[in-house]
Design a protein around this motif. Sequence first.
Motif, short mmCIF file in Angstrom:
data_model
loop_
_atom_site.label_atom_id
_atom_site.label_comp_id
_atom_site.label_asym_id
_atom_site.label_seq_id
_atom_site.Cartn_x
_atom_site.Cartn_y
_atom_site.Cartn_z
N ASP A 76 0.84 -1.20 0.00
CA ASP A 76 0.00 0.00 0.00
C ASP A 76 0.87 1.25 0.00
O ASP A 76 1.55 1.54 0.99
CB ASP A 76 -0.90 -0.01 1.24
N PRO A 77 0.85 2.04 -1.09
CA PRO A 77 1.67 3.26 -1.14
C PRO A 77 1.35 4.23 -0.02
O PRO A 77 2.21 5.04 0.37
CB PRO A 77 1.33 3.86 -2.52
N ALA A 78 0.16 4.15 0.53
CA ALA A 78 -0.23 5.09 1.57
C ALA A 78 0.58 4.92 2.85
O ALA A 78 0.67 5.85 3.66
CB ALA A 78 -1.72 4.92 1.89
N VAL A 79 1.17 3.76 3.03
CA VAL A 79 1.94 3.53 4.26
C VAL A 79 3.45 3.57 4.02
O VAL A 79 4.22 3.39 4.96
CB VAL A 79 1.55 2.17 4.90
N HIS A 80 3.86 3.84 2.79
CA HIS A 80 5.28 3.81 2.48
C HIS A 80 6.06 4.86 3.27
O HIS A 80 7.19 4.61 3.72
CB HIS A 80 5.52 4.01 0.99
N GLU A 81 5.47 6.03 3.46
CA GLU A 81 6.18 7.07 4.20
C GLU A 81 6.46 6.62 5.63
O GLU A 81 7.56 6.82 6.16
CB GLU A 81 5.37 8.36 4.21
#
Length: 210
Positions: A121-126
């Motif tokens: 999930d790109p939303a949790v990459h940070e």
Amino acid sequence: MLTLYFCPGACSLASHTLLEELGEPYQAERVDLAKTADPADPYHRIQWKGAVPALRLDDGQILTENGAILAYLADRKPEAGLMGGQAPLERARVAEWIGFVNSDVHGAFGPLFRAAAFHPDPAVHEGVQQAARERVTTMLGEIERRLSGREWCNGERFSAADPYVYVIWRWASAMGFPLDGYPAYRAFAARMQARPAVQRALAQEGLEPV
């Protein structure tokens, strides 16, 4: 003749440096890691994960994993003492350094290189990368502690572990980690960059000192 498969600036720089330290004839084959993600890439026949380094031995066998390659290269020239000489504990200390860097430190950088490999999930990459930066900072502090009062990882003797520890310094610098608080590590990196073998390996990979 040995053949090293490398990617500029990757962990294969450690094995590349050790080959230069040994002074043996070898060939260096550059690998494009952007292409090796495709299992159809020919390099997968050499290294099934598409990772570097890989070392083709004199008899055609392939050796993989940086830790194994560093130890193998060091043992090709035992008189150089690159695995710490003949004393079992001294050799174990060099292996301990290599294992620490290979598993703990190198692994801590993983999410900074490829966050998607750790969570889809790109939303949790940070968040994943922030946690990784905190972990790397802890590892840099441990390296600083271990190098304090030492010229090299193994004390006064250069060893097969030192090029790998130097690679980590380069990664940390490239990724913008604040490094002013690591005087022992900085001095170590400067000593590494003064070695002719390191200079030759950097030049072959098109890299500059940091």
